[in-house]
Design a protein around this motif. Structure first.
Motif, mmCIF file in Angstrom:
data_model
loop_
_atom_site.group_PDB
_atom_site.id
_atom_site.type_symbol
_atom_site.label_atom_id
_atom_site.label_comp_id
_atom_site.label_asym_id
_atom_site.label_seq_id
_atom_site.Cartn_x
_atom_site.Cartn_y
_atom_site.Cartn_z
ATOM 1 N N ARG A 187 -0.510 -7.736 7.528
ATOM 2 C CA ARG A 187 0.485 -7.408 8.563
ATOM 3 C C ARG A 187 1.893 -7.700 8.060
ATOM 4 N N HIS A 208 3.906 -5.048 5.940
ATOM 5 C CA HIS A 208 4.582 -3.896 6.539
ATOM 6 C C HIS A 208 6.053 -4.158 6.833
ATOM 7 N N SER A 260 -1.352 -4.686 -1.701
ATOM 8 C CA SER A 260 -2.498 -4.639 -0.791
ATOM 9 C C SER A 260 -3.804 -4.474 -1.562
ATOM 10 N N THR A 264 8.292 -3.545 3.662
ATOM 11 C CA THR A 264 8.140 -2.221 3.072
ATOM 12 C C THR A 264 8.537 -1.104 4.019
ATOM 13 N N LYS A 265 8.444 -1.308 5.283
ATOM 14 C CA LYS A 265 8.800 -0.241 6.223
ATOM 15 C C LYS A 265 10.195 -0.465 6.805
#
Length: 125
Positions: A35, A38, A89, A41-42
């Protein structure tokens, strides 16, 4: 510079700052590695992209040439962030990080353990 363009650049800076802040909060607050991955990276990629777009726009409208390093930073950021997230990941899945001890104060419902890609059970190793 026109007032419309100034407001557009301010909006880009505001949106970029918001996403950078949300990416930082996500790294601190989210409970599990998958979790937490993200957030930078986003959200942070979108935030830094907006700030760099505002910088390029500012240089265009002031009359100076946009710096090539800003365009290179944007290109490398958009290329390397998804690749690095994918590699991290995959490394975490191969290290079976879902079986490591949880952080203190976290419940079992707080973590999400993805199913194994090969469909096997966890006791086969």
């Amino acid at each position: 510079m026109n007032v419309f363009w100034e407001l557009l650049l301010v909006a880009l800076l505001f949106v970029g700052s918001f996403f950078i802040l949300m990416g930082g909060i996500g790294v601190v607050k989210l409970s599990e590695f998958f979790r937490r991955l993200h957030a930078p990276t986003k959200a942070s990629t979108l935030g830094v992209g907006c700030v760099l777009a505002a910088s390029v726009g500012y240089h265009l409208f002031v009359g100076s040439d946009p710096q090539p390093r800003e365009l290179l930073i944007t290109a490398f950021l958009l290329i390397t962030a998804p690749i690095s997230a994918h590699l991290m990941s995959k490394a975490a899945l191969s290290l079976r990080m879902d079986e490591w001890p949880q952080l203190p104060g976290r419940s079992e419902e707080d973590t999400h353990v993805p199913p194994r890609p090969d469909g096997g059970d966890d006791e086969s190793y």
